[in-house]
Structure formats: C-alpha cells, structure tokens
Design a protein around this motif. Structure first.
Motif, PDB file in Angstrom:
ATOM      1  N   SER A  56       0.846  -1.385  -0.004  1.00 28.66           N
ATOM      2  CA  SER A  56       0.154   0.064  -0.059  1.00 28.66           C
ATOM      3  C   SER A  56       0.832   1.408   0.087  1.00 28.66           C
ATOM      4  O   SER A  56       1.913   1.150   0.376  1.00 28.66           O
ATOM      5  CB  SER A  56      -0.868   0.063   1.112  1.00 28.66           C
ATOM      6  N   ASP A 108      -4.070   0.502  -2.263  1.00 34.49           N
ATOM      7  CA  ASP A 108      -4.085  -0.832  -1.620  1.00 34.49           C
ATOM      8  C   ASP A 108      -3.888  -1.885  -2.727  1.00 34.49           C
ATOM      9  O   ASP A 108      -4.367  -1.852  -4.085  1.00 34.49           O
ATOM     10  CB  ASP A 108      -4.970  -1.059  -0.715  1.00 34.49           C
ATOM     11  N   ARG A 156      -9.647  -1.237  -5.153  1.00 31.02           N
ATOM     12  CA  ARG A 156      -8.232  -0.875  -4.579  1.00 31.02           C
ATOM     13  C   ARG A 156      -7.626   0.312  -4.245  1.00 31.02           C
ATOM     14  O   ARG A 156      -6.928   0.631  -3.065  1.00 31.02           O
ATOM     15  CB  ARG A 156      -7.242  -1.635  -5.673  1.00 31.02           C
TER      16      ARG A 156
END
Length: 126
Positions: free
Chosen positions: A17, A82, A65
């Motif tokens: 991340s 992420d 995401r």
C-alpha cells in the motif's frame, strides 16, 4: 494558490500500500483528481472527486483498490492505493478543474483539466 504539489510516491512491493497526496489546492476548484502515466504510455484517468460534495469516480482498473479523498480544511487531496500491482507503476499527477464542465463533460480526457502537478513516481516491484 493554484500550484498543485504531489508527494508520497516511492517503491512498494506488489500487494503493498501507498498513499500519495496533493496539496495547495485552490479553494475555488470544482473538482480534483489523479492521472497516471507509465513509461511509453499515454496519461490515463485514475480517479476524481468533486471538491464541495465529494462525488467520486474511479477507473475500472483501480476500483476497489484505490480510494480518493479530500480534506477541505487543509486543501489537500489523497489517493490511498492498496493491493498494488506492477501495472500500477507510473508517475501520478494531481489535476484540478475550475468549472463543472471539466468534470461533467471531460474528466477522462487529460487535456480538459486546468492545472497539473509535477507528478510523483510510484514503482511497484519485488
């Protein structure tokens, strides 16, 4: 007041991340967003958010995401990334549009945005 400044890029392993930020957003901006450009590729839309109401939009490639957000009190926009993939490797650019037409009629078109930051590099690699 209209100079956009990105930060937070770096090297991340796949699945990791990273959060990038864009500061110094003018208070009169209608919408802001993120584009990215990989080497040898055209700039592509990533995400956008309207400044007053927080209406969000995402490219299909990052939906689920990435999360875009803004904090009006600090004139700052964020992109939380992420589950990063190698395909996400690119220079990420903060963009801003002054009018509603930019957002409503052309937010996927890089040429329609009024202001651009200098870019911050994101590299996803093992």
């Amino acid at each position: 007041q209209v100079q956009l400044v990105e930060s937070g890029g770096g090297l991340v392993q796949p699945g990791g991340s990273l959060r990038v930020s864009c500061g110094n957003i003018w208070f009169a901006t209608y919408a802001t967003g993120w584009f990215r450009q990989a080497p040898g590729k055209e700039r592509e839309f990533v995400a956008s958010i309207t400044w007053r109401n927080g209406v969000k939009d995402y490219a299909d490639s990052v939906k689920g995401r990435f999360t875009i957000s803004r904090v009006g009190a600090t004139n700052t926009m964020y992109l939380q990334m992420d589950s990063l993939k190698p395909e996400d490797t690119a220079a990420y650019y903060c963009v801003a549009g002054i009018t509603r037409d930019t957002y409503s009629g052309g937010r996927y078109d890089a040429s329609k945005w009024d202001y651009w930051g200098q870019g911050t590099q994101v590299i996803v690699s093992s």
